[in-house]
Design a protein around this motif. Structure first.
Motif, PDB file in Angstrom:
ATOM      1  N   UNK A 159       0.910  -1.256   0.055  1.00  0.00           N
ATOM      2  CA  UNK A 159       0.018  -0.099   0.026  1.00  0.00           C
ATOM      3  C   UNK A 159       0.704   1.255   0.110  1.00  0.00           C
ATOM      4  N   UNK A 160       2.036   1.106   0.685  1.00  0.00           N
ATOM      5  CA  UNK A 160       2.965   2.249   0.652  1.00  0.00           C
ATOM      6  C   UNK A 160       3.621   2.678  -0.616  1.00  0.00           C
ATOM      7  N   UNK A 161       3.840   1.348  -1.353  1.00  0.00           N
ATOM      8  CA  UNK A 161       4.382   1.705  -2.502  1.00  0.00           C
ATOM      9  C   UNK A 161       3.487   2.269  -3.548  1.00  0.00           C
ATOM     10  N   UNK A 162       2.070   2.001  -3.471  1.00  0.00           N
ATOM     11  CA  UNK A 162       1.148   2.461  -4.433  1.00  0.00           C
ATOM     12  C   UNK A 162       0.802   3.832  -3.966  1.00  0.00           C
ATOM     13  N   UNK A 163       0.735   4.257  -2.626  1.00  0.00           N
ATOM     14  CA  UNK A 163       0.667   5.803  -2.463  1.00  0.00           C
ATOM     15  C   UNK A 163       1.732   6.333  -2.629  1.00  0.00           C
ATOM     16  N   UNK A 164       3.034   5.836  -2.833  1.00  0.00           N
ATOM     17  CA  UNK A 164       4.163   6.848  -2.965  1.00  0.00           C
ATOM     18  C   UNK A 164       4.075   6.887  -4.607  1.00  0.00           C
ATOM     19  N   UNK A 165       3.811   6.043  -5.370  1.00  0.00           N
ATOM     20  CA  UNK A 165       3.626   6.049  -6.953  1.00  0.00           C
ATOM     21  C   UNK A 165       2.626   7.142  -7.103  1.00  0.00           C
ATOM     22  N   UNK A 166       1.654   7.091  -6.596  1.00  0.00           N
ATOM     23  CA  UNK A 166       0.659   8.080  -6.645  1.00  0.00           C
ATOM     24  C   UNK A 166       1.075   9.331  -6.341  1.00  0.00           C
ATOM     25  N   UNK A 167       1.707   9.583  -5.528  1.00  0.00           N
ATOM     26  CA  UNK A 167       2.055  10.863  -4.913  1.00  0.00           C
ATOM     27  C   UNK A 167       2.859  11.369  -6.239  1.00  0.00           C
ATOM     28  N   UNK A 168       3.774  10.690  -6.485  1.00  0.00           N
ATOM     29  CA  UNK A 168       4.778  11.206  -7.622  1.00  0.00           C
ATOM     30  C   UNK A 168       4.198  11.558  -8.815  1.00  0.00           C
ATOM     31  N   UNK A 169       3.232  10.631  -9.267  1.00  0.00           N
ATOM     32  CA  UNK A 169       2.213  11.261 -10.399  1.00  0.00           C
ATOM     33  C   UNK A 169       1.500  12.504 -10.247  1.00  0.00           C
ATOM     34  N   UNK A 170       0.754  12.693  -8.920  1.00  0.00           N
ATOM     35  CA  UNK A 170       0.386  13.831  -8.638  1.00  0.00           C
ATOM     36  C   UNK A 170       1.123  15.122  -8.729  1.00  0.00           C
ATOM     37  N   UNK A 171       2.223  15.028  -8.240  1.00  0.00           N
ATOM     38  CA  UNK A 171       3.471  15.914  -8.168  1.00  0.00           C
ATOM     39  C   UNK A 171       3.735  16.485  -9.546  1.00  0.00           C
ATOM     40  N   UNK A 172       3.885  15.340 -10.548  1.00  0.00           N
ATOM     41  CA  UNK A 172       4.296  15.664 -11.954  1.00  0.00           C
ATOM     42  C   UNK A 172       3.070  16.312 -12.533  1.00  0.00           C
ATOM     43  N   UNK A 241      -7.555   6.266  -6.269  1.00  0.00           N
ATOM     44  CA  UNK A 241      -6.314   6.781  -5.455  1.00  0.00           C
ATOM     45  C   UNK A 241      -6.553   6.124  -4.095  1.00  0.00           C
ATOM     46  N   UNK A 242      -5.139   5.962  -3.375  1.00  0.00           N
ATOM     47  CA  UNK A 242      -5.072   5.152  -2.467  1.00  0.00           C
ATOM     48  C   UNK A 242      -5.834   5.814  -1.279  1.00  0.00           C
ATOM     49  N   UNK A 243      -5.250   7.153  -1.149  1.00  0.00           N
ATOM     50  CA  UNK A 243      -5.701   7.837   0.098  1.00  0.00           C
ATOM     51  C   UNK A 243      -7.005   8.785  -0.275  1.00  0.00           C
ATOM     52  N   UNK A 244      -7.169   9.308  -1.352  1.00  0.00           N
ATOM     53  CA  UNK A 244      -8.123  10.084  -1.727  1.00  0.00           C
ATOM     54  C   UNK A 244      -9.215   9.600  -2.852  1.00  0.00           C
ATOM     55  N   UNK A 245      -9.564   7.952  -2.853  1.00  0.00           N
ATOM     56  CA  UNK A 245     -10.109   7.259  -3.245  1.00  0.00           C
ATOM     57  C   UNK A 245     -10.574   7.851  -4.752  1.00  0.00           C
ATOM     58  N   UNK A 246     -11.762   7.593  -5.258  1.00  0.00           N
ATOM     59  CA  UNK A 246     -12.057   7.954  -6.765  1.00  0.00           C
ATOM     60  C   UNK A 246     -11.836   9.457  -6.772  1.00  0.00           C
ATOM     61  N   UNK A 247     -10.846   9.988  -7.586  1.00  0.00           N
ATOM     62  CA  UNK A 247     -10.246  11.306  -7.588  1.00  0.00           C
ATOM     63  C   UNK A 247     -10.454  11.631  -9.083  1.00  0.00           C
ATOM     64  N   UNK A 248     -10.991  13.234  -9.125  1.00  0.00           N
ATOM     65  CA  UNK A 248     -11.044  13.958 -10.372  1.00  0.00           C
ATOM     66  C   UNK A 248      -9.999  15.031 -10.141  1.00  0.00           C
TER      67      UNK A 248
END
Ligand SMILES: [Zn+2]
Length: 319
Positions: A159-172, A241-248
């Motif tokens: 779950x941590x790895x997924x959340x981190x990958x999503x964090x990087x995507x959002x940063x980009x 997304x892991x933390x924010x659920x279905x996100x737009x």
């Protein structure tokens, strides 16, 4: 009393590097001039700041106004970031010689003085240099303690790895500045019947552990309530997304993004260009939540800011 607060932890992990960076070269000096709301830039050009000493998480509107000549080649930097300017003629303005820009003050930006530098050229090729100072004040945010499912406070390695990958995507995504301004006019609440919202910036204690501050505003609403686009923009993300659920996420151009989280279902997909008031999806309780609600966030030039200020600052006729 029954606890009615619903919370989420959307974007908890999206703390920009800037927030932790030490910036000794910007430290307040005793001789630093007091921030002003209006600066005289010479040649009948003035710079107006909506708030010369904003608090963490707030938005500023800059206006460069030229009384006599057309001004071009306007460039600005603040906090080592380029500020995108735009021109629009408001109903009460005769002259098109007003350039505007939004400056986002990140929720965790260190409170101190930050120089703002703006340059431009007049039609007779005279250089304009307009320096100013923005004195960022500490935000006054409440702290709350909440209980959420344990896997959201102590995720397992997967779950941590997924959340981190999503964090990087959002940063980009948030680091991408689309050069066109897609929004036009006022921003609106994403749910009907709202006139305000709280809990932006709240510091969180989740299951006894300090969490990141809350980077948006939560609006409790029954599951299935339609969620509307606050302004015109392009859908750049519509997925779970892991933390924010279905996100737009909507890209409004010029580095401005709004984010809508915890949807039950989506009505849009990436690539869609949506108008103000278009239905993006339905309120739900996906991701890290304690009940159905909409989490609404705004990012301006990578800074996490209070989305309610978009509504007040960009209201048509407000300036
Ligand atoms: Zn939230």
């Amino acid at each position: 009393m029954r606890r009615t607060i619903v919370i989420c932890a959307a974007l908890l992990a999206i703390t920009p590097a800037i927030a932790q960076k030490s910036r000794p070269h910007h430290r307040v000096a005793a001789a630093m001039p007091k921030p002003l709301a209006i600066h005289d830039c010479g040649r009948n050009v003035t710079l107006h700041l909506s708030a010369p000493d904003p608090t963490q998480g707030s938005l500023l509107l800059l206006e460069l106004r030229s009384a006599t000549q057309t001004v071009t080649e306007i460039k600005g930097t603040w906090d080592d970031r380029e500020i995108p300017f735009w021109q629009e003629l408001k109903p009460n303005e005769k002259s098109p010689n007003v350039w505007r820009a939004l400056v986002g003050v990140d929720l965790e930006l260190k409170p101190e003085n930050y120089p703002l530098a703006i340059t431009a050229k007049t039609e007779s090729a005279e250089e304009i240099f307009c320096p100013a100072t923005i004195d960022v004040k500490e935000g006054q945010f409440a702290t709350e303690s909440l209980k959420v499912a344990p896997n959201f406070v102590e995720p397992n390695p997967e779950q941590l790895a997924r959340a981190e990958a999503e964090r990087q995507r959002l940063r980009a995504i948030f680091a991408t500045v689309t050069p066109d301004r897609l929004w036009d006019g006022s921003f609106h609440y994403p749910l009907t019947g709202l006139t305000t919202g709280g809990n932006f910036g709240k510091r969180r204690i989740l299951n006894g552990k300090a969490g990141s501050p809350h980077s948006g505003v939560d609006f409790p609403a029954p599951a299935g309530t339609p969620v509307y686009a606050a302004q015109r923009g392009r859908v750049v993300l519509a997925e779970p997304l892991y933390f924010s659920g279905n996100t737009v996420i909507l890209d409004h151009g010029l580095g401005l993004y709004t984010l809508y989280a915890h949807f039950e279902s989506f009505s849009v997909q990436p690539g869609d260009l949506v108008d103000t008031g278009a239905i993006l999806g339905k309120v739900g309780a996906t991701g890290r939540v304690t009940g159905p609600h909409l989490h609404w966030g705004a990012t301006v030039n990578r800074a996490r800011t209070n989305p309610l200020e978009l509504i007040s600052l960009l209201a048509v006729g407000a300036h």
